[in-house]
Design a protein around this motif. Structure first.
Motif, PDB file in Angstrom:
ATOM      1  N   ALA A  66     -17.021 126.608  45.467  1.00  0.00           N
ATOM      2  CA  ALA A  66     -17.663 127.084  46.578  1.00  0.00           C
ATOM      3  C   ALA A  66     -18.811 125.851  46.819  1.00  0.00           C
ATOM      4  O   ALA A  66     -19.053 125.371  48.029  1.00  0.00           O
ATOM      5  N   LEU A  67     -19.392 125.246  45.727  1.00  0.00           N
ATOM      6  CA  LEU A  67     -20.413 124.240  45.931  1.00  0.00           C
ATOM      7  C   LEU A  67     -19.951 123.243  46.431  1.00  0.00           C
ATOM      8  O   LEU A  67     -20.676 122.577  47.226  1.00  0.00           O
ATOM      9  N   MET A  68     -18.738 122.665  45.712  1.00  0.00           N
ATOM     10  CA  MET A  68     -18.064 121.336  46.480  1.00  0.00           C
ATOM     11  C   MET A  68     -17.563 121.687  47.970  1.00  0.00           C
ATOM     12  O   MET A  68     -18.089 120.659  48.764  1.00  0.00           O
ATOM     13  N   CYS A  69     -17.446 122.820  48.322  1.00  0.00           N
ATOM     14  CA  CYS A  69     -16.947 122.748  49.836  1.00  0.00           C
ATOM     15  C   CYS A  69     -18.112 122.937  50.803  1.00  0.00           C
ATOM     16  O   CYS A  69     -18.057 122.596  51.851  1.00  0.00           O
ATOM     17  N   LEU A  70     -19.257 124.069  50.329  1.00  0.00           N
ATOM     18  CA  LEU A  70     -20.170 124.423  51.093  1.00  0.00           C
ATOM     19  C   LEU A  70     -21.422 123.517  51.101  1.00  0.00           C
ATOM     20  O   LEU A  70     -22.242 123.325  52.120  1.00  0.00           O
ATOM     21  N   VAL A  71     -21.697 122.819  49.803  1.00  0.00           N
ATOM     22  CA  VAL A  71     -22.725 122.063  49.818  1.00  0.00           C
ATOM     23  C   VAL A  71     -22.609 120.420  49.607  1.00  0.00           C
ATOM     24  O   VAL A  71     -22.997 119.701  50.230  1.00  0.00           O
ATOM     25  N   ALA A  72     -21.524 120.288  49.012  1.00  0.00           N
ATOM     26  CA  ALA A  72     -21.263 118.807  48.491  1.00  0.00           C
ATOM     27  C   ALA A  72     -20.679 118.193  49.702  1.00  0.00           C
ATOM     28  O   ALA A  72     -21.164 116.942  50.191  1.00  0.00           O
ATOM     29  N   ASN A  73     -19.679 118.793  50.565  1.00  0.00           N
ATOM     30  CA  ASN A  73     -19.133 117.831  51.579  1.00  0.00           C
ATOM     31  C   ASN A  73     -20.170 117.588  52.559  1.00  0.00           C
ATOM     32  O   ASN A  73     -20.165 116.560  53.201  1.00  0.00           O
ATOM     33  N   PRO A  74     -21.021 118.604  53.175  1.00  0.00           N
ATOM     34  CA  PRO A  74     -22.126 118.280  54.088  1.00  0.00           C
ATOM     35  C   PRO A  74     -22.809 117.118  53.394  1.00  0.00           C
ATOM     36  O   PRO A  74     -23.374 116.170  54.433  1.00  0.00           O
ATOM     37  N   LEU A  76     -22.466 114.816  51.406  1.00  0.00           N
ATOM     38  CA  LEU A  76     -21.536 113.461  51.491  1.00  0.00           C
ATOM     39  C   LEU A  76     -21.458 112.905  52.940  1.00  0.00           C
ATOM     40  O   LEU A  76     -21.774 111.819  52.946  1.00  0.00           O
ATOM     41  N   LEU A  77     -21.357 113.842  53.900  1.00  0.00           N
ATOM     42  CA  LEU A  77     -20.988 113.183  55.062  1.00  0.00           C
ATOM     43  C   LEU A  77     -22.722 112.829  55.740  1.00  0.00           C
ATOM     44  O   LEU A  77     -22.624 111.620  56.454  1.00  0.00           O
ATOM     45  N   ARG A  78     -23.617 113.425  55.112  1.00  0.00           N
ATOM     46  CA  ARG A  78     -24.965 112.947  55.643  1.00  0.00           C
ATOM     47  C   ARG A  78     -25.306 111.563  54.867  1.00  0.00           C
ATOM     48  O   ARG A  78     -25.824 110.670  55.534  1.00  0.00           O
ATOM     49  N   SER A  79     -24.809 111.541  53.595  1.00  0.00           N
ATOM     50  CA  SER A  79     -24.925 110.041  52.873  1.00  0.00           C
ATOM     51  C   SER A  79     -24.121 108.998  53.654  1.00  0.00           C
ATOM     52  O   SER A  79     -24.413 107.944  53.572  1.00  0.00           O
ATOM     53  N   ARG A  80     -22.828 109.588  53.940  1.00  0.00           N
ATOM     54  CA  ARG A  80     -21.866 108.442  54.688  1.00  0.00           C
ATOM     55  C   ARG A  80     -22.772 107.912  56.078  1.00  0.00           C
ATOM     56  O   ARG A  80     -22.737 106.645  56.353  1.00  0.00           O
ATOM     57  N   ALA A  81     -23.136 108.815  56.526  1.00  0.00           N
ATOM     58  CA  ALA A  81     -23.829 108.485  57.897  1.00  0.00           C
ATOM     59  C   ALA A  81     -25.227 107.573  57.571  1.00  0.00           C
ATOM     60  O   ALA A  81     -25.337 106.344  58.351  1.00  0.00           O
ATOM     61  N   LYS A  82     -25.942 107.726  56.641  1.00  0.00           N
ATOM     62  CA  LYS A  82     -26.980 106.823  56.264  1.00  0.00           C
ATOM     63  C   LYS A  82     -26.442 105.467  55.942  1.00  0.00           C
ATOM     64  O   LYS A  82     -27.135 104.572  56.411  1.00  0.00           O
TER      65      LYS A  82
END
Length: 179
Positions: A66-74, A76-82
């Protein structure tokens, strides 16, 4: 007389993050990730409240999923954008767009691209950005904050100029269609 509209865009981290999140969560992988995360929560709740004895290994696995799918993915996407904002040279200088009745001209530095309106595949707007897609994976991203007072004028033009080619439009852009 040809009426053109020219404006410059400086990419923002918020707009790029919004683009990446909406792109990810509107595809099968993103939807599956949400469903898998929700399934992890349901299974964890089931393990805690509806079992005679709690299997700690199973519970830990469900919580991690649950944490990987609902917290880590978003995150990770934010950090990629940065990271993209910091490292990509194309985000360091403004991009100039000129909207004409028959085409859009995109210029950055010495580079110039002329795009006919028939090449626009989709136009999508979120609370932070507008994405003008030329294919399923390629898009020009315009932060709404950069459009300023010209937002309505720009969005009206692009929706009306592409209307005869029927690109996919976000529901919040249909208000700019001419009747």
């Amino acid at each position: 007389m040809v009426q053109e509209k020219t404006f410059q865009i400086n990419m923002t981290r918020e707009a790029l993050t919004s683009f990446m999140l909406s792109s990810y969560y509107n595809r099968f992988g993103g939807i599956f990730s949400i469903l898998l995360g929700l399934a992890g929560i349901v299974m964890a709740v089931r393990e805690i409240f509806f079992r005679d004895s709690i299997d700690m290994t199973g519970l830990a696995a469900y919580v991690i999923i649950a944490l990987m799918c609902l917290v880590a993915n978003p995150l990770l996407l934010r950090s990629r954008a940065k990271k993209q904002m910091e490292t990509s040279p194309s985000y360091q200088t403004p991009v100039e767009y000129t909207l004409l009745p028959d085409m859009m001209i995109v210029s950055q530095g010495e580079e110039r691209l002329e795009l006919g309106w028939d090449l626009i595949y989709k136009i999508k707007m979120t609370g932070k950005m507008v994405a003008v897609y030329t294919s399923k994976i390629n898009a020009f991203v315009w932060p709404l904050s950069e459009l300023g007072e010209e937002k309505s004028s720009i969005l009206s033009r692009i929706v009306q100029y592409t209307q005869e080619y029927t690109p996919i439009l976000s529901m919040n852009l249909t208000q700019y269609k001419s009747k």
